[in-house]
Write a protein that holds these residues in place. Structure first.
Motif, PDB file in Angstrom:
ATOM      1  N   ALA A 157       0.821  -1.206   0.000  1.00 45.88           N
ATOM      2  CA  ALA A 157       0.000   0.000   0.000  1.00 45.88           C
ATOM      3  C   ALA A 157       0.855   1.256   0.000  1.00 45.88           C
ATOM      4  CB  ALA A 157      -0.935  -0.010   1.213  1.00 45.88           C
ATOM      5  N   CYS A 161       1.363   4.238  -3.496  1.00 44.90           N
ATOM      6  CA  CYS A 161       1.095   5.685  -3.489  1.00 44.90           C
ATOM      7  C   CYS A 161       2.345   6.488  -3.163  1.00 44.90           C
ATOM      8  CB  CYS A 161      -0.016   6.012  -2.501  1.00 44.90           C
ATOM      9  SG  CYS A 161       0.363   5.633  -0.786  1.00 44.90           S
ATOM     10  N   SER A 262      -4.748   3.625  -0.417  1.00 40.57           N
ATOM     11  CA  SER A 262      -3.577   3.891  -1.262  1.00 40.57           C
ATOM     12  C   SER A 262      -3.998   4.293  -2.675  1.00 40.57           C
ATOM     13  CB  SER A 262      -2.688   2.657  -1.311  1.00 40.57           C
ATOM     14  OG  SER A 262      -3.376   1.550  -1.880  1.00 40.57           O
ATOM     15  N   ARG A 266      -3.007   7.729  -4.490  1.00 36.57           N
ATOM     16  CA  ARG A 266      -2.392   7.728  -5.816  1.00 36.57           C
ATOM     17  C   ARG A 266      -3.154   8.645  -6.780  1.00 36.57           C
ATOM     18  NH1 ARG A 266       1.162   4.215  -8.323  1.00 36.57           N
ATOM     19  NH2 ARG A 266       1.032   4.127 -10.596  1.00 36.57           N
TER      20      ARG A 266
END
Length: 294
Positions: A157, A161, A262, A266
Motif C-alpha cells: 500500500a 502511493c 492507497s 495515488r
C-alpha cells in the motif's frame, strides 16, 4: 393363400432392403469423412513436432486469471457487499465491547457484535477524501501495520502511493525525538556535511492495527498529525482523527481498506502531477510570449 404368402414375403423383403439402406447410410458418411480428412499415416511424427512453439501463450494460474478478470476495487466502486465479503462486519465479543462504538454497531449475534457497514462505507469514503487531499497538496503518508500478516500489504500500500511504511516495530520517540532516532539513518547534507541531517514528519498516518500502537498515537497527537485508523468494537474511536469502524482481525478486510486508501492517495498524486505540468506549460508559454514581444 398363395397370394397372401407372396404379399408377406414382399413386405418382409421391402423391410430388409429398408433396414439395409439404413445401415448403409452411416457407413457411406464415415467413408466420406475418411476421404475428406487428411491421412496422417504417412507423416513422420517427431518429438519436436509435439512441443508447442515459443509463441504459444502460457496458461496463468486460476488465481491470477480471476484477479485480472475482476474489476479492481477503488474508492469509487466500493460497495457494502464487497465490505461484507471481506468480513469487515464481524466485531469482537460483547465482553470486550467499547461503549463508544455504540453508534457503529448494528446488533449482536451469538455473543459477537455486528458492525453496521453503512457507517463503515461513509467513514471509509471520508478517509479516502482526506488521503487524496493530503497527496494532492504534496504531503507524505505513513502506513503502519505491524501485526503478523499485515507486513506485506502495508508495504504494498505504501509503495503504490509513493508513501512510507512501518511494518516491523514502532520505535518510541520516532516523532517526538526524531532527530536522535532517525537522524543516524538520514543522508548527510551535501552542501554542509557537518550539519545535522534533516528529518521530516509525516502529514498523515494510516494505522491498520491501532490497538498495539498507543505510543504512536500519543506521539502523533503531540505533533498534531491526523490519524486514519481501523477501529474495531473493542477500541475507542475518539482516540484517532478519522476512524473507520471495521474488523481489524480480517487480513482480507484490512488489505481491502489499505488498497482503497492507497488508491485514493495515488489519485491525488496523479492530479498533483497534472496540475504541476499545466503550470509548467503556462510558464513556458509566458516566457515565449515575453521573448517574442521584446
Amino acid at each position: 393363400m398363395a397370394s397372401r404368402f407372396l404379399q408377406k414375403t414382399a413386405s418382409s423383403f421391402r423391410g430388409i432392403t429398408a433396414r439395409s439402406s439404413c445401415f448403409i447410410r452411416p457407413l457411406s458418411t464415415v467413408n466420406s469423412l475418411k476421404e475428406a480428412s487428411p491421412s496422417i499415416e504417412g507423416e513422420n511424427v517427431t518429438p519436436e513436432s509435439l512441443v508447442p512453439p515459443p509463441s504459444t501463450p502460457l496458461k496463468r494460474p486460476i488465481r491470477q486469471a480471476v484477479a485480472s478478470a475482476v474489476e479492481p476495487i477503488t474508492p469509487y466502486n466500493i460497495t457494502i457487499s464487497k465490505l461484507m465479503a471481506a468480513g469487515l462486519h464481524l466485531g469482537h465479543s460483547t465482553s470486550l465491547w467499547e461503549p463508544a462504538t455504540l453508534p457503529f454497531i448494528f446488533g449482536t449475534r451469538e455473543g459477537i457484535s455486528i458492525i453496521n457497514l453503512e457507517h463503515t462505507l461513509v467513514y471509509l469514503r471520508r478517509a479516502c477524501n482526506v488521503a487524496r487531499e493530503v497527496a494532492l497538496r504534496g504531503g507524505s503518508i505513513l502506513f503502519v501495520g505491524t501485526r503478523p500478516g499485515f507486513q506485506e500489504l502495508t508495504i504494498e500500500a505504501a509503495r503504490y502511493c509513493d508513501g512510507f511504511h512501518v511494518s516491523s516495530k514502532w520505535i518510541p520517540g520516532t516523532l517526538t525525538n526524531r532527530h536522535q532516532v532517525l537522524g543516524r539513518h538520514a543522508p548527510p547534507d551535501p552542501e554542509d556535511p557537518g550539519r545535522p541531517p534533516k528529518t521530516y514528519k509525516p502529514d498523515l498516518i494510516v494505522l491498520l492495527n491501532p490497538l498495539e500502537h498507543k505510543i504512536a498515537i500519543s506521539e502523533a497527537q503531540l505533533n498534531n498529525i491526523p490519524i486514519i485508523a481501523i477501529t474495531d468494537t473493542d477500541y475507542d474511536p475518539r482516540l484517532v482523527s478519522y476512524p473507520i469502524p471495521a474488523n481489524d482481525d480480517s487480513i482480507r478486510g484490512v488489505e481491502l481498506i489499505a488498497k482503497v486508501l492507497s488508491t485514493a492517495a495515488r489519485d491525488g498524486l496523479h492530479r498533483r502531477k497534472q496540475l504541476l505540468d499545466q503550470k509548467e506549460k503556462e510558464k513556458k508559454l509566458l516566457r515565449k510570449q515575453h521573448s517574442t514581444k521584446y
